[in-house]
Design an enzyme around this catalytic site. Sequence first.
Site, mmCIF file in Angstrom:
data_model
loop_
_atom_site.group_PDB
_atom_site.id
_atom_site.type_symbol
_atom_site.label_atom_id
_atom_site.label_comp_id
_atom_site.label_asym_id
_atom_site.label_seq_id
_atom_site.Cartn_x
_atom_site.Cartn_y
_atom_site.Cartn_z
ATOM 1 C CG HIS A 1 37.236 7.268 48.771
ATOM 2 N ND1 HIS A 1 36.839 7.602 47.566
ATOM 3 C CD2 HIS A 1 36.396 7.264 49.749
ATOM 4 C CE1 HIS A 1 35.321 7.640 47.574
ATOM 5 N NE2 HIS A 1 35.153 7.552 49.064
ATOM 6 C CG ASP B 1 33.159 6.799 43.865
ATOM 7 O OD1 ASP B 1 32.731 7.301 44.972
ATOM 8 O OD2 ASP B 1 34.153 6.464 43.455
ATOM 9 C CG HIS C 1 41.466 8.975 44.821
ATOM 10 N ND1 HIS C 1 41.321 9.874 45.733
ATOM 11 C CD2 HIS C 1 40.372 8.111 44.706
ATOM 12 C CE1 HIS C 1 40.127 9.718 46.416
ATOM 13 N NE2 HIS C 1 39.573 8.567 45.683
HETATM 14 O O1 G3H Z 1 36.339 6.271 44.668
HETATM 15 C C1 G3H Z 1 37.050 5.548 44.145
HETATM 16 C C2 G3H Z 1 38.537 5.050 44.827
HETATM 17 O O2 G3H Z 1 38.564 6.067 45.777
HETATM 18 C C3 G3H Z 1 39.362 4.420 43.900
HETATM 19 O O3 G3H Z 1 40.890 4.998 44.186
HETATM 20 O O4 G3H Z 1 41.724 4.401 41.965
HETATM 21 O O5 G3H Z 1 43.408 4.781 43.923
HETATM 22 O O6 G3H Z 1 41.762 2.704 43.936
HETATM 23 P P1 G3H Z 1 42.011 4.110 43.330
HETATM 24 ZN ZN ZN Z 2 37.666 7.794 45.856
#
Ligand code: G3H
Ligand code: ZN
Length: 295
Positions: A211, A84, A183
């Site tokens: 995301h 990722d 995020h």
């Molecule tokens: O790529 C990972 C995600 O976008 C996780 O985002 O930590 O805000 O849930 P988050």
């Molecule tokens: Zn992300």
Amino acid sequence: MPLAATGDLVAAAAAERRAVAAFNVITLEHAEAIVEGAERAGSPVILQISENAVAFHHGRPGPLARAALETACAAGVPVALHLDHVHSTSLLHQAADCGFGSVMFDASRLPYEENVAATRAAVLWAHRHGLWVEAELGQVGGKDGAAPLDAHAPGARTDPDEARAYVAATGVDALAVAVGSSHAMTTRTARLDHALLGRLSEALDLPLVLHGSSGVPDEELRQAVTGGLSKINIGTALNTAMTGAVRAHLAENPRAVDPRGYLGPGRTAMSRTVTAFLGVLDAAAAPVAAPAPAR
Ligand code: G3H
Ligand code: ZN
């Protein structure tokens, strides 16, 4: 069960207008908790390891990836392994050898033309090596400790016409869209732009990814899945659950030294969080009950 392919899980979800969840793995306990939570829900799931998590493990993707892979292959539900938020080409080039079936190549901070060029090159390399590729257009804020609220800044959102051109120019398999999430939110107060999501879904013929889903309330998530999102990325919610449980255990047991004493409750708290999110996504996909026949 053999490792599932991210592309297959996402394609199956998109075909049925539901979403598959991808949870971020930082430690072995995350991978174990995600699989346990998914088995309890009876749902497929994606384990994803970010470039930031690789950096935490001294820049070496192999040990955590192989642990996640083993955990995935021992699962009773289909589990895929995804790399990722990759910025580094050298990390991208290690993906296939480490067992990843897919990557998210993140050039979203670059100006449009540079994003296209970098992503196109990444896609060409990745496809030659059998990897499915997700990329991002627009800016889902809050990465690397950046202020989380630029999700609503002008220009942060994904433009449908630009997205159509971007997908054609890069050849990506899925697109992460900026529709109001951010995020690293520790409160579930994000409001998504469902009208924009509808326009993106109309304009594009590939799976769309959300995301920053930890900060999105259940009802918003349900509506977004109905509105066309096929992959939902969740990370911070697991860390919030884990850290809360560890903190509580240590507060109650100030003399504790064995990490199993606090990692166990931390892992359990994460697995419950996984099951809860999967329940929300499953409910979003559930067919609307037919009205009772008139008597
Ligand atoms: O790529 C990972 C995600 O976008 C996780 O985002 O930590 O805000 O849930 P988050
Ligand atoms: Zn992300």
